[in-house]
Design a protein around this motif. Structure first.
Motif, PDB file in Angstrom:
ATOM      1  N   ALA A  69      37.653 -18.711  -2.689  1.00 22.93           N
ATOM      2  CA  ALA A  69      38.508 -19.639  -3.430  1.00 22.93           C
ATOM      3  C   ALA A  69      39.351 -18.912  -4.473  1.00 22.93           C
ATOM      4  N   TRP A  70      38.827 -17.798  -4.994  1.00 21.97           N
ATOM      5  CA  TRP A  70      39.512 -17.098  -6.083  1.00 21.97           C
ATOM      6  C   TRP A  70      38.876 -15.733  -6.259  1.00 21.97           C
ATOM      7  N   ARG A  71      39.672 -14.788  -6.688  1.00 24.03           N
ATOM      8  CA  ARG A  71      39.134 -13.469  -6.999  1.00 24.03           C
ATOM      9  C   ARG A  71      39.964 -12.809  -8.088  1.00 24.03           C
ATOM     10  N   MET A  72      39.323 -11.962  -8.828  1.00 27.46           N
ATOM     11  CA  MET A  72      39.997 -11.090  -9.789  1.00 27.46           C
ATOM     12  C   MET A  72      39.580  -9.673  -9.429  1.00 27.46           C
ATOM     13  N   ILE A  73      40.552  -8.830  -9.180  1.00 26.25           N
ATOM     14  CA  ILE A  73      40.266  -7.471  -8.747  1.00 26.25           C
ATOM     15  C   ILE A  73      39.522  -6.694  -9.831  1.00 26.25           C
ATOM     16  N   GLU A  74      39.893  -6.947 -11.090  1.00 27.31           N
ATOM     17  CA  GLU A  74      39.224  -6.287 -12.208  1.00 27.31           C
ATOM     18  C   GLU A  74      39.033  -7.279 -13.343  1.00 27.31           C
ATOM     19  N   ARG A  75      38.154  -6.940 -14.263  1.00 27.47           N
ATOM     20  CA  ARG A  75      37.817  -7.852 -15.361  1.00 27.47           C
ATOM     21  C   ARG A  75      38.942  -7.899 -16.399  1.00 27.47           C
ATOM     22  N   PRO A  76      39.389  -9.113 -16.757  1.00 30.66           N
ATOM     23  CA  PRO A  76      40.357  -9.265 -17.845  1.00 30.66           C
ATOM     24  C   PRO A  76      39.641  -9.155 -19.193  1.00 30.66           C
ATOM     25  N   LEU A  77      40.367  -9.248 -20.262  1.00 33.90           N
ATOM     26  CA  LEU A  77      39.761  -9.169 -21.590  1.00 33.90           C
ATOM     27  C   LEU A  77      38.775 -10.307 -21.838  1.00 33.90           C
ATOM     28  N   ASP A  78      39.069 -11.489 -21.292  1.00 32.35           N
ATOM     29  CA  ASP A  78      38.215 -12.657 -21.507  1.00 32.35           C
ATOM     30  C   ASP A  78      37.822 -13.268 -20.157  1.00 32.35           C
ATOM     31  N   PRO A  79      36.787 -12.730 -19.513  1.00 34.12           N
ATOM     32  CA  PRO A  79      36.417 -13.249 -18.190  1.00 34.12           C
ATOM     33  C   PRO A  79      35.951 -14.701 -18.207  1.00 34.12           C
ATOM     34  N   ARG A  80      35.332 -15.138 -19.292  1.00 34.72           N
ATOM     35  CA  ARG A  80      34.865 -16.527 -19.372  1.00 34.72           C
ATOM     36  C   ARG A  80      36.045 -17.488 -19.260  1.00 34.72           C
ATOM     37  N   THR A  81      37.084 -17.243 -20.045  1.00 32.55           N
ATOM     38  CA  THR A  81      38.263 -18.116 -20.007  1.00 32.55           C
ATOM     39  C   THR A  81      38.949 -18.051 -18.651  1.00 32.55           C
ATOM     40  N   ALA A  82      39.042 -16.867 -18.072  1.00 33.45           N
ATOM     41  CA  ALA A  82      39.667 -16.724 -16.753  1.00 33.45           C
ATOM     42  C   ALA A  82      38.910 -17.535 -15.711  1.00 33.45           C
ATOM     43  N   LEU A  83      37.594 -17.492 -15.775  1.00 32.38           N
ATOM     44  CA  LEU A  83      36.785 -18.228 -14.810  1.00 32.38           C
ATOM     45  C   LEU A  83      36.839 -19.734 -15.056  1.00 32.38           C
ATOM     46  N   ILE A  84      36.829 -20.150 -16.305  1.00 28.47           N
ATOM     47  CA  ILE A  84      36.963 -21.586 -16.614  1.00 28.47           C
ATOM     48  C   ILE A  84      38.309 -22.096 -16.112  1.00 28.47           C
ATOM     49  N   ASP A  85      39.375 -21.343 -16.327  1.00 30.74           N
ATOM     50  CA  ASP A  85      40.700 -21.751 -15.833  1.00 30.74           C
ATOM     51  C   ASP A  85      40.708 -21.860 -14.311  1.00 30.74           C
ATOM     52  N   ALA A  86      40.123 -20.868 -13.636  1.00 34.85           N
ATOM     53  CA  ALA A  86      40.104 -20.880 -12.168  1.00 34.85           C
ATOM     54  C   ALA A  86      39.277 -22.051 -11.644  1.00 34.85           C
ATOM     55  N   LEU A  87      38.100 -22.251 -12.206  1.00 31.89           N
ATOM     56  CA  LEU A  87      37.256 -23.364 -11.771  1.00 31.89           C
ATOM     57  C   LEU A  87      37.921 -24.706 -12.041  1.00 31.89           C
ATOM     58  N   SER A  88      38.570 -24.840 -13.179  1.00 29.09           N
ATOM     59  CA  SER A  88      39.265 -26.093 -13.502  1.00 29.09           C
ATOM     60  C   SER A  88      40.368 -26.374 -12.497  1.00 29.09           C
ATOM     61  N   GLU A  89      41.083 -25.338 -12.095  1.00 26.46           N
ATOM     62  CA  GLU A  89      42.155 -25.495 -11.108  1.00 26.46           C
ATOM     63  C   GLU A  89      41.577 -25.834  -9.733  1.00 26.46           C
ATOM     64  N   ILE A  90      40.581 -25.090  -9.323  1.00 26.58           N
ATOM     65  CA  ILE A  90      39.983 -25.289  -7.998  1.00 26.58           C
ATOM     66  C   ILE A  90      39.351 -26.669  -7.865  1.00 26.58           C
ATOM     67  N   LEU A  91      38.690 -27.109  -8.908  1.00 22.35           N
ATOM     68  CA  LEU A  91      38.001 -28.398  -8.877  1.00 22.35           C
ATOM     69  C   LEU A  91      38.847 -29.547  -9.407  1.00 22.35           C
ATOM     70  N   SER A  92      40.107 -29.264  -9.700  1.00 20.14           N
ATOM     71  CA  SER A  92      41.045 -30.257 -10.228  1.00 20.14           C
ATOM     72  C   SER A  92      40.510 -30.921 -11.491  1.00 20.14           C
ATOM     73  N   LEU A  93      39.867 -30.139 -12.348  1.00 23.70           N
ATOM     74  CA  LEU A  93      39.335 -30.669 -13.600  1.00 23.70           C
ATOM     75  C   LEU A  93      40.399 -30.793 -14.680  1.00 23.70           C
ATOM     76  N   ASN A  94      41.565 -30.203 -14.403  1.00 24.11           N
ATOM     77  CA  ASN A  94      42.628 -30.222 -15.393  1.00 24.11           C
ATOM     78  C   ASN A  94      43.596 -31.392 -15.194  1.00 24.11           C
ATOM     79  N   GLY A  95      43.246 -32.314 -14.290  1.00 24.10           N
ATOM     80  CA  GLY A  95      44.065 -33.505 -14.099  1.00 24.10           C
ATOM     81  C   GLY A  95      45.208 -33.335 -13.129  1.00 24.10           C
ATOM     82  N   ARG A  96      45.391 -32.136 -12.604  1.00 29.76           N
ATOM     83  CA  ARG A  96      46.461 -31.899 -11.640  1.00 29.76           C
ATOM     84  C   ARG A  96      45.856 -31.721 -10.259  1.00 29.76           C
ATOM     85  N   ALA A  97      46.628 -32.081  -9.255  1.00 26.36           N
ATOM     86  CA  ALA A  97      46.181 -31.844  -7.889  1.00 26.36           C
ATOM     87  C   ALA A  97      46.231 -30.345  -7.608  1.00 26.36           C
ATOM     88  N   MET A  98      45.397 -29.904  -6.683  1.00 31.93           N
ATOM     89  CA  MET A  98      45.407 -28.492  -6.317  1.00 31.93           C
ATOM     90  C   MET A  98      46.727 -28.129  -5.702  1.00 31.93           C
TER      91      MET A  98
END
Length: 114
Positions: free
Chosen positions: A78-107
């Protein structure tokens, strides 16, 4: 998702993916970020740390040792990051929110994903 055998060939990455989204990484920071993201979003998320043992250093899943792969229960990446960003928690929350449509927008289709 490709099948990668580890633990001396006893375990396959395909065996690790179950009913929930699954995070595969060799990186402890990503594993910690995944647990924190699952708690923050109140979602089930399975996390496995798998060693990078191949010659190109990607673990056979297309990411560096400090990268991560998020796999759907149907074994699609569903998603991958080749290398770790400065804030992996935020990157993963953003990705999960997008994938699961938790941000109110359709995928929407992802273009230029890394």
């Amino acid at each position: 998702m490709p099948e990668i055998r580890h633990d001396g060939g006893r375990t396959s990455t395909l065996d690790l993916v179950g009913r929930d989204l699954t995070v595969l990484t060799a990186d402890e920071d990503w594993a910690d970020a995944a647990h924190a993201a699952a708690e923050a979003l109140s979602i089930p998320l399975t996390v496995y740390r798998i060693p990078v043992t191949d010659s190109d250093g990607t673990g056979g899943i297309g990411v560096r040792p400090d990268g991560v792969v998020l796999v759907r229960p149907d074994h699609v990446i569903a998603w991958r990051m080749i290398e770790r960003p400065l804030d992996p928690r935020t990157a993963l929350i953003d990705a999960l929110s997008e994938i699961l449509s938790l941000n109110g927008r359709a995928m929407r289709p992802v273009t230029g994903a890394r």
